[in-house]
Design a protein around this motif. Structure first.
Motif, PDB file in Angstrom:
ATOM      1  N   VAL A 173      51.313  69.483  29.159  1.00  0.00           N
ATOM      2  CA  VAL A 173      52.614  69.133  29.317  1.00  0.00           C
ATOM      3  C   VAL A 173      53.541  70.342  28.764  1.00  0.00           C
ATOM      4  O   VAL A 173      54.671  70.513  29.519  1.00  0.00           O
ATOM      5  CB  VAL A 173      52.982  67.924  28.186  1.00  0.00           C
ATOM      6  N   ARG A 174      53.335  71.086  27.889  1.00  0.00           N
ATOM      7  CA  ARG A 174      54.113  72.157  27.483  1.00  0.00           C
ATOM      8  C   ARG A 174      54.306  73.446  28.751  1.00  0.00           C
ATOM      9  O   ARG A 174      55.127  74.115  28.919  1.00  0.00           O
ATOM     10  CB  ARG A 174      53.714  72.937  26.255  1.00  0.00           C
ATOM     11  N   THR A 180      44.610  64.118  23.037  1.00  0.00           N
ATOM     12  CA  THR A 180      46.086  64.448  22.913  1.00  0.00           C
ATOM     13  C   THR A 180      46.508  65.821  22.982  1.00  0.00           C
ATOM     14  O   THR A 180      47.410  66.339  23.567  1.00  0.00           O
ATOM     15  CB  THR A 180      46.707  63.805  21.731  1.00  0.00           C
ATOM     16  N   ILE A 185      54.619  63.986  22.570  1.00  0.00           N
ATOM     17  CA  ILE A 185      53.134  64.065  22.474  1.00  0.00           C
ATOM     18  C   ILE A 185      52.495  64.589  21.073  1.00  0.00           C
ATOM     19  O   ILE A 185      51.557  64.313  20.742  1.00  0.00           O
ATOM     20  CB  ILE A 185      52.369  64.862  23.792  1.00  0.00           C
ATOM     21  N   GLN A 187      54.863  62.355  28.789  1.00  0.00           N
ATOM     22  CA  GLN A 187      54.210  62.457  27.657  1.00  0.00           C
ATOM     23  C   GLN A 187      53.553  61.272  26.987  1.00  0.00           C
ATOM     24  O   GLN A 187      52.620  60.917  26.368  1.00  0.00           O
ATOM     25  CB  GLN A 187      54.897  62.901  26.493  1.00  0.00           C
ATOM     26  N   GLY A 190      57.135  69.382  24.341  1.00  0.00           N
ATOM     27  CA  GLY A 190      55.999  68.484  23.951  1.00  0.00           C
ATOM     28  C   GLY A 190      56.162  67.807  22.671  1.00  0.00           C
ATOM     29  O   GLY A 190      55.227  67.522  21.914  1.00  0.00           O
ATOM     30  N   GLU A 199      48.810  67.916  25.222  1.00  0.00           N
ATOM     31  CA  GLU A 199      49.861  68.735  24.909  1.00  0.00           C
ATOM     32  C   GLU A 199      50.144  69.943  25.557  1.00  0.00           C
ATOM     33  O   GLU A 199      51.173  70.398  25.890  1.00  0.00           O
ATOM     34  CB  GLU A 199      49.819  68.743  23.430  1.00  0.00           C
TER      35      GLU A 199
END
Length: 437
Positions: free
Chosen positions: A100-101, A93, A110, A34, A107, A97
């Protein structure tokens, strides 16, 4: 920690939680990924901003000669150009996010970075976009601290604490959160009301086909409506029921009946003046008390007179209703003045009126209507024959205009051209020799 104050214990608890969170971030592969996405989002935002910002600035910058509404709107949008970088970083970003989630089902890092970018956008907005001093002050001491609390994730905690603290004043009860919300909303509504009032006044003043008194009345009506609506909105935002203000309204009514009756009288007198239009902005008036000047401003409480020597006199509106007022401008701007002079007893006085009237009529500001210049014999003085010439002009014989002085110059030159002498006092002194008697 048992002997420490409560505030120290709370601070140490938050510090311990922050340290545990930092350790979890430093030791987690998901956290490192992140962090990497945050750096990538910022670098990508910088690259895109370098390419995009010049084009947007060029597109929004109008020609200096353009003054229409579209050009004004483009200039207004131009002040938001510095927000491109932090907002792009926030958008990139947010995209990171979601990725990443979906991969790590986490997350937190982030999301924190996204809030930081939003905080930077608010800071840039306050420092570079806002131009109004009041809004800049409000943003510096309200918006930036709130966004800082939001960035560290404590906004919900602080909001809940403020909402839980309730203050009661008689029949009215409200929370600290409503007070804070009311202060912020009240400040914004005050600024917006002032801005709206300025815009409405400027628009009304442009309507030159309307009488001056009607324009002033319309401006005051718009002002009352704007701030009345702002007050009702503020009460609604603070969560205060209007029915609970009945006690306060009764107290205000009692105050008006005793201590504030003069203010109420002046306010009502101002409304009457505006409705009747007998004295309005631009008129030169003289009151029974000796106050005289041009009305430069009419407020809800008083009228402001400006004298020819630059002084301002604040006259309560009630004085215009209860005392005698001489208005030199209400029935028209033409006024009559007279210039006195004398001629020698050796003069054929039958020639003087025609000579003087013809000379005074040459003045460009002297009117032929309602009456042309009129030279009259006033009396027989000690040193000469006294005359005076009456003349009509637009405006007042003071300030920018010196009509009487100009007319006296014309009279002097005309009499000199016709070999008419202007007398001066003579005294005969007799000396007696007592020795001769």
């Amino acid at each position: 920690m048992d002997g420490q104050p409560e505030i120290i214990k709370t601070a140490l608890t938050y510090a311990e939680q922050g340290w545990v969170l930092a350790q979890s971030w430093l030791l987690s592969p998901a956290a490192w990924s992140q962090f990497g996405l945050l750096i990538l989002a910022y670098v990508l935002a910088v690259i895109v901003t370098k390419r995009l910002r010049p084009k947007i600035s060029q597109l929004l910058t109008p020609d200096s000669a353009q003054q229409n509404m579209l050009a004004s709107g483009r200039r207004w949008l131009l002040i938001f150009v510095p927000l491109i970088l932090p907002l792009l970083a926030y958008v990139f970003t947010a995209v990171g996010e979601s990725v990443v989630r979906s991969l790590f089902d986490s997350g937190v890092v982030i999301a924190f970075g996204k809030r930081v970018f939003l905080f930077l956008a608010a800071r840039t907005f306050v420092n570079e976009a806002l131009r109004d001093p009041f809004l800049k002050l409000l943003g510096r001491y309200v918006l930036i601290p709130v966004m800082a609390i939001y960035a560290v994730g404590l906004l919900d905690v602080v909001s809940a604490k403020l909402s839980a603290t309730v203050i009661s004043l008689g029949n009215i009860s409200f929370s600290l959160m409503s007070v804070v919300r009311g202060l912020i909303a009240g400040s914004l509504l005050f600024w917006f009301g002032r801005w709206s009032n300025d815009q409405s006044n400027a628009f009304i003043e442009k309507q030159k086909e309307m009488p001056a008194a009607t324009r002033t009345l319309a401006a005051k009506t718009a002002e009352l409506m704007i701030f009345g609506v702002a007050f009702l909105l503020l009460m609604n935002i603070m969560g205060i029921s209007l029915t609970s203000l009945a006690v306060i309204g009764g107290a205000i009514g009692v105050g008006l009946g005793f201590g504030l009756q003069k203010i109420a009288s002046n306010f009502i007198s101002g409304v009457i003046l505006l409705l009747e239009g007998q004295a309005t902005v631009g008129d030169f008036v003289e009151l029974d008390g000796g106050e005289a000047g041009k009305i430069v401003k009419m407020t809800a409480r008083a009228a402001i007179l400006e004298t020819f020597d630059g002084r301002w006199i604040v006259v309560p509106n009630e004085d215009f209703i209860t005392t005698r007022v001489v208005n030199y401008s209400d029935a028209g701007s033409a006024n009559r003045y007279e210039a006195p002079f004398s001629v020698s007893y050796d003069t054929d006085i039958n020639l003087v009126p025609a000579i003087v009237e013809a000379a005074v009529a040459k003045h460009p500001k002297v009117l032929a209507l309602p009456y042309p210049p009129d030279c009259e014999l006033r009396g027989f003085g000690d040193s000469g024959v006294d005359f005076a010439v009456e003349f009509w002009v637009n405006g007042l014989d003071d300030g920018e205009n010196k009509f009487t002085s100009d007319v006296l110059f014309l009279i002097w030159n005309a009499l000199k051209d016709n070999n008419i002498t202007i007398p001066y006092p003579h005294r005969v002194v007799e000396l007696h020799d007592k020795r001769a008697s």
